[in-house]
Design a protein around this motif. Structure first.
Motif, PDB file in Angstrom:
ATOM      1  N   LEU A 383      18.418  15.095 -46.691  1.00  0.00           N
ATOM      2  CA  LEU A 383      17.776  14.863 -45.392  1.00  0.00           C
ATOM      3  C   LEU A 383      18.777  14.365 -44.361  1.00  0.00           C
ATOM      4  CD1 LEU A 383      14.484  13.163 -46.640  1.00  0.00           C
ATOM      5  CD2 LEU A 383      14.653  15.402 -45.563  1.00  0.00           C
ATOM      6  N   VAL A 384      19.699  13.517 -44.802  1.00  0.00           N
ATOM      7  CA  VAL A 384      20.708  12.962 -43.891  1.00  0.00           C
ATOM      8  C   VAL A 384      21.790  14.011 -43.584  1.00  0.00           C
ATOM      9  CG1 VAL A 384      22.489  11.180 -43.650  1.00  0.00           C
ATOM     10  CG2 VAL A 384      20.258  10.593 -44.623  1.00  0.00           C
ATOM     11  N   GLU A 397      31.323  18.126 -47.289  1.00  0.00           N
ATOM     12  CA  GLU A 397      31.685  17.109 -46.302  1.00  0.00           C
ATOM     13  C   GLU A 397      30.439  16.391 -45.773  1.00  0.00           C
ATOM     14  OE1 GLU A 397      33.423  14.698 -43.406  1.00  0.00           O
ATOM     15  OE2 GLU A 397      34.196  15.578 -45.261  1.00  0.00           O
ATOM     16  N   ALA A 398      29.347  17.153 -45.547  1.00  0.00           N
ATOM     17  CA  ALA A 398      28.109  16.561 -45.037  1.00  0.00           C
ATOM     18  C   ALA A 398      27.524  15.572 -46.043  1.00  0.00           C
ATOM     19  CB  ALA A 398      27.100  17.658 -44.721  1.00  0.00           C
ATOM     20  N   MET A 399      27.576  15.908 -47.346  1.00  0.00           N
ATOM     21  CA  MET A 399      27.051  15.005 -48.371  1.00  0.00           C
ATOM     22  C   MET A 399      27.940  13.759 -48.504  1.00  0.00           C
ATOM     23  SD  MET A 399      24.176  16.165 -49.385  1.00  0.00           S
ATOM     24  CE  MET A 399      23.873  15.106 -50.802  1.00  0.00           C
ATOM     25  N   ARG A 400      29.255  13.953 -48.346  1.00  0.00           N
ATOM     26  CA  ARG A 400      30.167  12.797 -48.398  1.00  0.00           C
ATOM     27  C   ARG A 400      29.846  11.842 -47.239  1.00  0.00           C
ATOM     28  NH1 ARG A 400      33.980  10.601 -46.019  1.00  0.00           N
ATOM     29  NH2 ARG A 400      34.120  12.202 -44.392  1.00  0.00           N
ATOM     30  N   ARG A 401      29.584  12.442 -46.056  1.00  0.00           N
ATOM     31  CA  ARG A 401      29.249  11.637 -44.880  1.00  0.00           C
ATOM     32  C   ARG A 401      27.896  10.940 -45.073  1.00  0.00           C
ATOM     33  NH1 ARG A 401      29.238  14.529 -39.121  1.00  0.00           N
ATOM     34  NH2 ARG A 401      31.209  15.338 -39.908  1.00  0.00           N
ATOM     35  N   LYS A 403      26.629   9.809 -47.844  1.00  0.00           N
ATOM     36  CA  LYS A 403      26.828   8.623 -48.695  1.00  0.00           C
ATOM     37  C   LYS A 403      27.443   7.475 -47.895  1.00  0.00           C
ATOM     38  CE  LYS A 403      26.899  10.841 -53.170  1.00  0.00           C
ATOM     39  NZ  LYS A 403      27.540  11.016 -54.475  1.00  0.00           N
ATOM     40  N   ALA A 404      28.377   7.824 -47.006  1.00  0.00           N
ATOM     41  CA  ALA A 404      28.987   6.792 -46.163  1.00  0.00           C
ATOM     42  C   ALA A 404      27.952   6.181 -45.219  1.00  0.00           C
ATOM     43  CB  ALA A 404      30.143   7.404 -45.366  1.00  0.00           C
ATOM     44  N   LEU A 405      27.058   7.020 -44.703  1.00  0.00           N
ATOM     45  CA  LEU A 405      26.002   6.529 -43.808  1.00  0.00           C
ATOM     46  C   LEU A 405      25.012   5.645 -44.554  1.00  0.00           C
ATOM     47  CD1 LEU A 405      25.458   9.719 -41.661  1.00  0.00           C
ATOM     48  CD2 LEU A 405      25.991   7.456 -40.743  1.00  0.00           C
ATOM     49  N   PHE A 406      24.706   5.996 -45.820  1.00  0.00           N
ATOM     50  CA  PHE A 406      23.829   5.146 -46.630  1.00  0.00           C
ATOM     51  C   PHE A 406      24.430   3.752 -46.744  1.00  0.00           C
ATOM     52  CE2 PHE A 406      20.970   8.372 -47.341  1.00  0.00           C
ATOM     53  CZ  PHE A 406      20.040   8.092 -48.319  1.00  0.00           C
ATOM     54  N   GLU A 407      25.737   3.698 -46.970  1.00  0.00           N
ATOM     55  CA  GLU A 407      26.412   2.403 -47.074  1.00  0.00           C
ATOM     56  C   GLU A 407      26.345   1.667 -45.737  1.00  0.00           C
ATOM     57  OE1 GLU A 407      30.220   0.791 -49.577  1.00  0.00           O
ATOM     58  OE2 GLU A 407      30.177   2.879 -48.933  1.00  0.00           O
ATOM     59  N   LEU A 408      26.527   2.413 -44.633  1.00  0.00           N
ATOM     60  CA  LEU A 408      26.505   1.821 -43.292  1.00  0.00           C
ATOM     61  C   LEU A 408      25.166   1.159 -42.986  1.00  0.00           C
ATOM     62  CD1 LEU A 408      28.084   1.590 -40.529  1.00  0.00           C
ATOM     63  CD2 LEU A 408      26.854   3.665 -39.855  1.00  0.00           C
ATOM     64  N   VAL A 409      24.048   1.783 -43.428  1.00  0.00           N
ATOM     65  CA  VAL A 409      22.728   1.222 -43.136  1.00  0.00           C
ATOM     66  C   VAL A 409      22.209   0.321 -44.262  1.00  0.00           C
ATOM     67  CG1 VAL A 409      22.104   3.136 -41.611  1.00  0.00           C
ATOM     68  CG2 VAL A 409      21.439   3.247 -44.023  1.00  0.00           C
ATOM     69  N   GLY A 410      23.091  -0.037 -45.211  1.00  0.00           N
ATOM     70  CA  GLY A 410      22.719  -1.012 -46.229  1.00  0.00           C
ATOM     71  C   GLY A 410      21.973  -0.450 -47.416  1.00  0.00           C
ATOM     72  N   LEU A 411      22.193   0.839 -47.734  1.00  0.00           N
ATOM     73  CA  LEU A 411      21.576   1.445 -48.920  1.00  0.00           C
ATOM     74  C   LEU A 411      22.660   1.803 -49.926  1.00  0.00           C
ATOM     75  CD1 LEU A 411      19.005   3.884 -47.231  1.00  0.00           C
ATOM     76  CD2 LEU A 411      18.453   1.784 -48.466  1.00  0.00           C
ATOM     77  N   ASP A 412      22.287   1.841 -51.196  1.00  0.00           N
ATOM     78  CA  ASP A 412      23.216   2.219 -52.264  1.00  0.00           C
ATOM     79  C   ASP A 412      23.553   3.709 -52.124  1.00  0.00           C
ATOM     80  OD1 ASP A 412      24.563   2.823 -54.570  1.00  0.00           O
ATOM     81  OD2 ASP A 412      23.037   2.046 -55.938  1.00  0.00           O
ATOM     82  N   PRO A 413      24.839   4.070 -51.985  1.00  0.00           N
ATOM     83  CA  PRO A 413      25.203   5.487 -51.842  1.00  0.00           C
ATOM     84  C   PRO A 413      24.691   6.356 -53.001  1.00  0.00           C
ATOM     85  CG  PRO A 413      27.094   4.098 -51.334  1.00  0.00           C
ATOM     86  CD  PRO A 413      26.028   3.200 -51.865  1.00  0.00           C
ATOM     87  N   ALA A 414      24.528   5.758 -54.186  1.00  0.00           N
ATOM     88  CA  ALA A 414      24.030   6.526 -55.335  1.00  0.00           C
ATOM     89  C   ALA A 414      22.572   6.948 -55.156  1.00  0.00           C
ATOM     90  CB  ALA A 414      24.178   5.701 -56.613  1.00  0.00           C
ATOM     91  N   SER A 415      21.846   6.266 -54.245  1.00  0.00           N
ATOM     92  CA  SER A 415      20.424   6.570 -54.075  1.00  0.00           C
ATOM     93  C   SER A 415      20.182   7.820 -53.226  1.00  0.00           C
ATOM     94  CB  SER A 415      19.682   5.375 -53.466  1.00  0.00           C
ATOM     95  OG  SER A 415      20.157   5.100 -52.164  1.00  0.00           O
ATOM     96  N   GLY A 432      15.840   7.078 -42.169  1.00  0.00           N
ATOM     97  CA  GLY A 432      15.613   7.682 -40.859  1.00  0.00           C
ATOM     98  C   GLY A 432      16.730   7.355 -39.888  1.00  0.00           C
ATOM     99  N   LEU A 433      17.219   6.122 -39.944  1.00  0.00           N
ATOM    100  CA  LEU A 433      18.345   5.708 -39.094  1.00  0.00           C
ATOM    101  C   LEU A 433      19.619   6.470 -39.463  1.00  0.00           C
ATOM    102  CD1 LEU A 433      18.311   1.821 -38.659  1.00  0.00           C
ATOM    103  CD2 LEU A 433      18.719   3.505 -36.880  1.00  0.00           C
ATOM    104  N   ALA A 434      19.880   6.557 -40.777  1.00  0.00           N
ATOM    105  CA  ALA A 434      21.075   7.276 -41.248  1.00  0.00           C
ATOM    106  C   ALA A 434      21.021   8.732 -40.798  1.00  0.00           C
ATOM    107  CB  ALA A 434      21.178   7.184 -42.771  1.00  0.00           C
ATOM    108  N   ARG A 435      19.832   9.345 -40.891  1.00  0.00           N
ATOM    109  CA  ARG A 435      19.685  10.747 -40.480  1.00  0.00           C
ATOM    110  C   ARG A 435      19.982  10.907 -38.980  1.00  0.00           C
ATOM    111  NH1 ARG A 435      13.971  13.805 -41.152  1.00  0.00           N
ATOM    112  NH2 ARG A 435      13.343  12.062 -39.825  1.00  0.00           N
ATOM    113  N   ALA A 436      19.478   9.970 -38.167  1.00  0.00           N
ATOM    114  CA  ALA A 436      19.713  10.049 -36.723  1.00  0.00           C
ATOM    115  C   ALA A 436      21.193   9.839 -36.395  1.00  0.00           C
ATOM    116  CB  ALA A 436      18.861   9.007 -36.007  1.00  0.00           C
ATOM    117  N   LEU A 437      21.870   8.963 -37.170  1.00  0.00           N
ATOM    118  CA  LEU A 437      23.279   8.649 -36.905  1.00  0.00           C
ATOM    119  C   LEU A 437      24.228   9.714 -37.430  1.00  0.00           C
ATOM    120  CD1 LEU A 437      23.209   4.843 -37.822  1.00  0.00           C
ATOM    121  CD2 LEU A 437      23.372   5.836 -35.527  1.00  0.00           C
ATOM    122  N   ALA A 438      23.738  10.591 -38.316  1.00  0.00           N
ATOM    123  CA  ALA A 438      24.598  11.598 -38.948  1.00  0.00           C
ATOM    124  C   ALA A 438      25.249  12.515 -37.917  1.00  0.00           C
ATOM    125  CB  ALA A 438      23.784  12.414 -39.953  1.00  0.00           C
TER     126      ALA A 438
END
Length: 535
Positions: A383-384, A397-401, A403-415, A432-438
């Motif tokens: 989704l992100v 590259e999009a999936m790598r980004r 995971k980085a966004l998940f970390e940025l918004v305080g979520l476990d990248p593995a999730s 939803g925030l991570a998706r908007a920031l992607a």
């Protein structure tokens, strides 16, 4: 004082595989005649499950395994279904959080209230109709006769909630259970509903079990308060003691998370605009034939506003004021009928659909419902990553980004491999925030992004938004009907009423010295206003 309702050591088991064995664990509470007992706590604390257990309306697989619920000498925990049918509505009534789903959309309001009398009394048809009109008048619905003929979708949210209260009070129950009855309402309607419940309780001597996660509401109406956490009652006492001198660390943390109504110290903000709205208009037409007749709604009427770079502009007002329509016009989810929306000098309102797709990454939206806005069939990471992939970023590259966004918004990248239903409401809002920031937007439009969240999760998301604004240089348009939230996150505020901006300026000035009577009325309606100021 003898209890009207006595909950004694109530234990409710959850199905196997749940996050804990019990929804309620040895819960004991007394509800006395003529008092309002507020049960507070976060989602999953067991508040609504307590109400469900009293009414014996538990979800499949959830069962009472211990304790008792004593009402009028009977144990409701073990009573047969025939007894419960006789008591529900007549002696113990319930008002639900969302009246639109609790009311039958295919039957008129008067018919649904009248059913209470048809089932439980021998009244004649004319007597029932008279009682229905009397009840609608008692809950201050204008034109009761017209409201009785109306269907649920033809009433406003506040009127639907009043109709639910009329139905609940039809047979003068001894106990009224209100489960988050004001959560979905704006401040003025909320204030009216709370006043109505207090007034009816005082006049009729009804005992009220009021379930909420809003401490402003608690400060407004509670006689006593019980605080729940993970199915346990961790603190109980008079409202003044629990609110002003809480003993338990959990209660202290909940109260500390309540945003004060006073605006925070102003930040230095740029004078350079990033987003300029000029005379934005949107009209909806419904019904009619071949464009003639029907209903015309002027949702946005000539709105002119400016968002400075790096600032947060709050847009506040009641439901139907035009806030969300304006938000959708900004990101072109709906095309405005007139005016301009200039993003760094580029008029988005004049772009073709294809041109807008190319520019859409620059202005992104975070929606109110973090579950409804996420595709349940896609994994969170997909989704992100979806937005960048549409704009040409390779999948790896999009999936790598993502995971980085998940970390940025305080979520476990593995999730990133999990599905939306496997996250809590607050975590889904972070997705939803991570998706908007992607798509690395310059402007983020957040439409009621924390209204569905508990006060502590709300505080976390608001802190996160502030951090992201500073770290990424974002500019925010923040739509909300919660004035306490607006006071904490916004630099500037615009107050909307009937599609128009009636007042705008720096938030400290508008909140401390409001000039327009509508702004004054909104601020005066905030539940527990003085409590919010102290905390």
């Amino acid at each position: 004082m003898s209890a009207v309702l006595a909950i004694q050591g109530l234990t409710v088991a959850l199905p196997q595989g749940a996050d804990r064995p019990h929804a309620l664990d040895q819960v004991s509470l007394d509800l006395n005649a003529g008092e309002i007992l507020c049960v507070v706590g976060e989602s999953g604390s067991g508040k609504s499950m307590t109400a469900g257990a009293v009414m014996r309306l538990l979800p499949p697989g959830v069962a009472i395994t211990g304790g008792a619920v004593i009402f009028e000498g009977q144990d409701l925990a073990t009573a047969d279904e025939a007894t419960m049918r006789r008591l529900r509505g007549a002696r113990i009534a319930m008002v639900f959080q969302e009246p639109m789903t609790a009311l039958n959309p295919l039957r008129s309001i008067g018919d649904q209230i009248g059913e209470m009398f048809r089932i439980h009394t021998d009244l004649l048809k004319a007597e029932i109709e008279a009682r229905v009109l009397s009840l609608l008048a008692e809950v201050h619905i204008p034109d009761p006769r017209q409201a009785a003929r109306a269907y649920p979708h033809e009433l406003s949210g506040g009127q639907r909630q009043r109709a639910m209260i009329a139905m609940a009070l039809a047979l003068d129950p001894k106990v009224l259970i209100a489960d988050e009855p004001t959560t979905a309402l704006d401040v003025t309607t909320q204030a009216q509903i709370l006043h109505l419940i207090k007034d009816l309780q005082r006049r009729k001597g009804t005992a009220v079990l009021f379930i909420t996660h809003d401490f402003g509401v608690v400060a407004e109406i509670a006689d006593r308060v019980a605080v729940m956490q993970h199915g346990l009652v961790v603190e109980e006492g008079p409202a003044s003691q629990v609110l002003n001198a809480p003993r338990h660390a959990y209660t202290q943390s909940l109260i500390a998370a309540v945003p004060p109504l006073t605006a925070r110290a102003p930040r230095a903000i740029s004078a350079e605009p990033i987003l300029v709205m000029q005379d934005v208009r949107k009209t909806y037409r419904t019904g009619g034939f071949l464009g003639r007749g029907g209903r015309v709604t002027h949702a946005v009427r000539g709105v002119t506003l400016m968002l400075p770079k790096g600032a947060t502009l709050g847009i506040v007002g009641e439901s139907g004021s035009g806030k969300s329509t304006l938000a959708r016009c900004l990101v072109r989810l709906v095309p405005p009928d007139g005016g301009s929306v200039a993003l760094d000098g580029l008029d988005l309102a004049s772009l073709t659909r294809r041109q807008m797709r190319r520019e859409a990454h620059r202005i992104q939206m975070v929606f109110q419902d973090p579950y409804g806005s996420l595709n349940p069939r896609r994994r969170a990471g997909e989704l992100v990553a979806q937005g960048p992939m549409i704009h040409g970023t390779p999948r790896v590259e999009a999936m790598r980004r993502a995971k980085a966004l998940f970390e940025l918004v305080g979520l476990d990248p593995a999730s990133t491999e999990r599905f939306p239903h496997e996250f809590s409401g607050g975590q889904r809002q972070r997705i939803g925030l991570a998706r908007a920031l992607a798509l690395e937007p310059e402007v983020l439009v957040a439409d009621e992004p924390v209204s569905a969240l508990d006060v502590s999760v709300q505080a976390q998301v608001l802190r996160l938004l502030a951090e992201l604004r500073e770290r990424l240089g974002l500019s925010l348009v923040f739509i909300t009907h919660d004035l306490r939230v607006a006071a904490q996150v916004c630099d500037l505020v615009a107050v909307m009423k009937d599609g128009e901006v009636v007042e705008h300026g720096p938030i400290a000035r508008v909140f401390e010295a409001p000039e327009h009577p509508y702004t004054q009325a909104l601020l005066a309606s905030v539940p527990g206003r003085d409590f919010a100021r102290k905390n």
